[in-house]
Structure formats: C-alpha cells, structure tokens
Design a protein around this motif. Sequence first.
Motif, PDB file in Angstrom:
ATOM      1  N   THR A 196       0.832  -1.241   0.045  1.00 18.31           N
ATOM      2  CA  THR A 196       0.142   0.133   0.010  1.00 18.31           C
ATOM      3  C   THR A 196       0.600   1.327   0.065  1.00 18.31           C
ATOM      4  O   THR A 196       0.522   2.097  -0.674  1.00 18.31           O
ATOM      5  N   GLN A 197       1.966   1.169   0.737  1.00 17.13           N
ATOM      6  CA  GLN A 197       2.928   2.338   0.713  1.00 17.13           C
ATOM      7  C   GLN A 197       3.360   2.616  -0.616  1.00 17.13           C
ATOM      8  O   GLN A 197       3.451   3.793  -1.130  1.00 17.13           O
TER       9      GLN A 197
ATOM     10  N   SER B 210      -7.506  -1.109   1.150  1.00 15.97           N
ATOM     11  CA  SER B 210      -6.357  -1.300   0.380  1.00 15.97           C
ATOM     12  C   SER B 210      -5.502  -2.243   1.063  1.00 15.97           C
ATOM     13  O   SER B 210      -4.997  -3.436   0.506  1.00 15.97           O
TER      14      SER B 210
ATOM     15  N   ASP C 272       1.956   1.886  -3.605  1.00 14.65           N
ATOM     16  CA  ASP C 272       0.891   2.521  -4.274  1.00 14.65           C
ATOM     17  C   ASP C 272       0.852   4.057  -3.762  1.00 14.65           C
ATOM     18  O   ASP C 272       0.566   5.096  -4.897  1.00 14.65           O
ATOM     19  N   LEU C 273       0.938   4.393  -2.913  1.00 13.69           N
ATOM     20  CA  LEU C 273       0.641   5.920  -2.614  1.00 13.69           C
ATOM     21  C   LEU C 273       2.027   6.621  -2.944  1.00 13.69           C
ATOM     22  O   LEU C 273       1.696   7.599  -3.361  1.00 13.69           O
TER      23      LEU C 273
ATOM     24  N   HIS D 288      -4.570  -6.117  -0.236  1.00 15.37           N
ATOM     25  CA  HIS D 288      -3.161  -6.606  -0.564  1.00 15.37           C
ATOM     26  C   HIS D 288      -2.892  -7.937   0.243  1.00 15.37           C
ATOM     27  O   HIS D 288      -2.484  -8.893   0.109  1.00 15.37           O
TER      28      HIS D 288
ATOM     29  N   LEU E  30      -7.910   3.295   2.655  1.00 18.97           N
ATOM     30  CA  LEU E  30      -6.645   2.823   3.254  1.00 18.97           C
ATOM     31  C   LEU E  30      -6.956   1.523   3.767  1.00 18.97           C
ATOM     32  O   LEU E  30      -6.198   0.448   3.610  1.00 18.97           O
TER      33      LEU E  30
ATOM     34  N   GLY F 235      -2.802   5.425  -4.877  1.00 14.60           N
ATOM     35  CA  GLY F 235      -3.033   4.760  -3.738  1.00 14.60           C
ATOM     36  C   GLY F 235      -4.457   5.448  -2.917  1.00 14.60           C
ATOM     37  O   GLY F 235      -5.042   5.930  -3.953  1.00 14.60           O
TER      38      GLY F 235
END
Length: 337
Positions: A138-139, A157, A141-142, A161, A154, A147
């Motif tokens: 996720t990090q 997400s 993606d951001l 994942h 969040l 993200g």
Amino acid sequence: MREAEPPTDDGETGTPLLFGRVLDGKGGARAIGWEEAQGWRPGAPGEVLWLHLRRTAGGVYEWLQSALSIPEPTAELLVSDATRPRAFREGETLVATLRGINFNPGAEPEDMVSMQLWSDGTRLLTLRRDPLQTPRDTQADLDAGRGPTDAGSLVTSLTEHMVHRMNAAIVDMNEEIDRLEDLDIEEEDGEEMLSKVVAIRRNSLALQRHMGPQHVALESIGRDAPAWFEEHDRREIAETIALLRRFLDDIDISKESAVVLMDELRARSLAGSERTNYLLTIVAAIFLPLGFLTGLLGINVGGMPGVDDPRAFWIVVGLCGGVMLIQLALFWRWKWL
C-alpha cells in the motif's frame, strides 16, 4: 514454486515508527517522521495520517493511551499477541486484528503474521511484531500516486493486499497436488510422496483455521464500521470477502484432494503389505509339511528305516517333491495361487 518476496518492513529505528505517510486525498502521500507525527493535525481537507508501528517497541502502549486517548482494553489488544482475526467498532473508531501469510525466510505458509489496525477516520495505525509485506504494498501505491485517498480506502487497500497475497501459497499447494496426482505411484517413493501430501494437508488445515475467522472479521468491518467508512469502501470490502471465500474454497479443494491422494497411497501400501504377507503364508504352508517330514526322518533313534540303504536319501527327496507337487495342485484348485 513461489518467487522470492520483496523486502518487508523490517527496518529498525530508534522509535516505534517503521514508516509514516500523510495521505493527500488524491492518491498520493508524503513521508512523515515520528517527531512530526506526535503533534500532527490535518493541514488540508482530506489529509489522513497513517503510521506503521512496531508494537513490540517500548512505550507504544503508553503512547496509544496518552496521545490518542485509546481506552486501556483496546490499547492492550493493539499491542498484545492475541492474533485471532476480529474487528469491532468502538464509537467512531474501527479496531481490527488481521492475519497474513508469512513470507519471511524459513517460514511455512501456515505460519501467519498478524497486523493490528486502529482508525478514527483521520488517523490510521497499523501495528505488527514480525515483518509484513502488506503495508509496503500500500505504501508503494501511495508513493506512486495511485494509492488510497482516505481512511476507508486505506483500510480496504490493506485488506485487499493481504488477501491477494494468500493466492501465491494456495496456487503453490494446488500445483503441488496436481503434480503428485500425475505421478505414477507404482514408480515413486511412497513414503516421500505421503510426507509431501501430509504437509499439504496440514498447511491447508492451518490456513483454513486461520482464514475462517478472518472472513468473519472482514464481514464485521463491512457491516459495523463507522460512517467515515463510506459506501464504496463497503463494496470494496465485499469484493475482498468474496475473494477470500473463493480462496477458502480452493483451500478446501486442496485439503480434500490431499485426503484422496493419502487414501490412495495408504491403500496401495496396505495392498503391497497384504500381498507380501500372502506370499509368505503360501511359502510357509508349502514348507510346513516338508519340514515335518524331514524332521521326523532326521530324529536320531534306533530303528530308522533306510539307514543302511544307499537309495533311501533319493526316496525321501522324491517323496518331498511329490508332497510339494500335490500341495501346489491343491492350492491351484482352491485358487490360492
């Protein structure tokens, strides 16, 4: 087999913070340090603070209570080793414990890694003990600008994942079962095959045992989350639940396939043992009367016939051969051979 996993969030610092991000509400985020995070307040509409912490670090429990006013029982849950998946709403906050498959070196699929989660819609905390790749996904993606945009997305997400990563282990098990089923059992080492099948069945049972409660936890998030968890977030969670249900079905199929293969291996092994025992029984039945006859003629007492006759030995040999032929004929007639 599964490819090597990318580096996990195993960096150690002098603070509990592994990494922090401030979501800008547009799919991107900026990094934030531990000191800045202590007094963070939203600087623009839509900003959300996400901190990923080591829950084993000193002072985390006290910081949760003092800085965020998290009730003592909830703070204890967030830093505890109680890893059974669960989720509940506490006022306007969402609290959850989720599990992911352990891809750390030397770990087995059934070795699960837990992640605690807390969010009030403006801040989101994730806490772990062992390295976990899901937050890094996720990090990434951001950092790439694609993200999640708010606390609800969040959460979805992270869960997406985590569930998607189960697919690698499940595919590995299914492929191994298919490979074992295609082998010629007669030509393979039965003990080695059985040990592999038992390992797959054990992994399937462990994953099923851990993922069942996770299914219930995700349903609780979709049903009971506060209002900041919007309708589209609930739809996303529903999709993740459907995917997890499919994975659970795949795990069940792998488990049942392993049971069938185990039964076949054991049946073949038992048949082989019975065939060997049967042959040994036939051999013993043939030689039992012959042994009795030779034993009787071999006793060392006076008056034994043929002691002084040079033809006596061959007469006894012929008698034994005749007895054996009669036995073989009877066994054939009785269909023992």
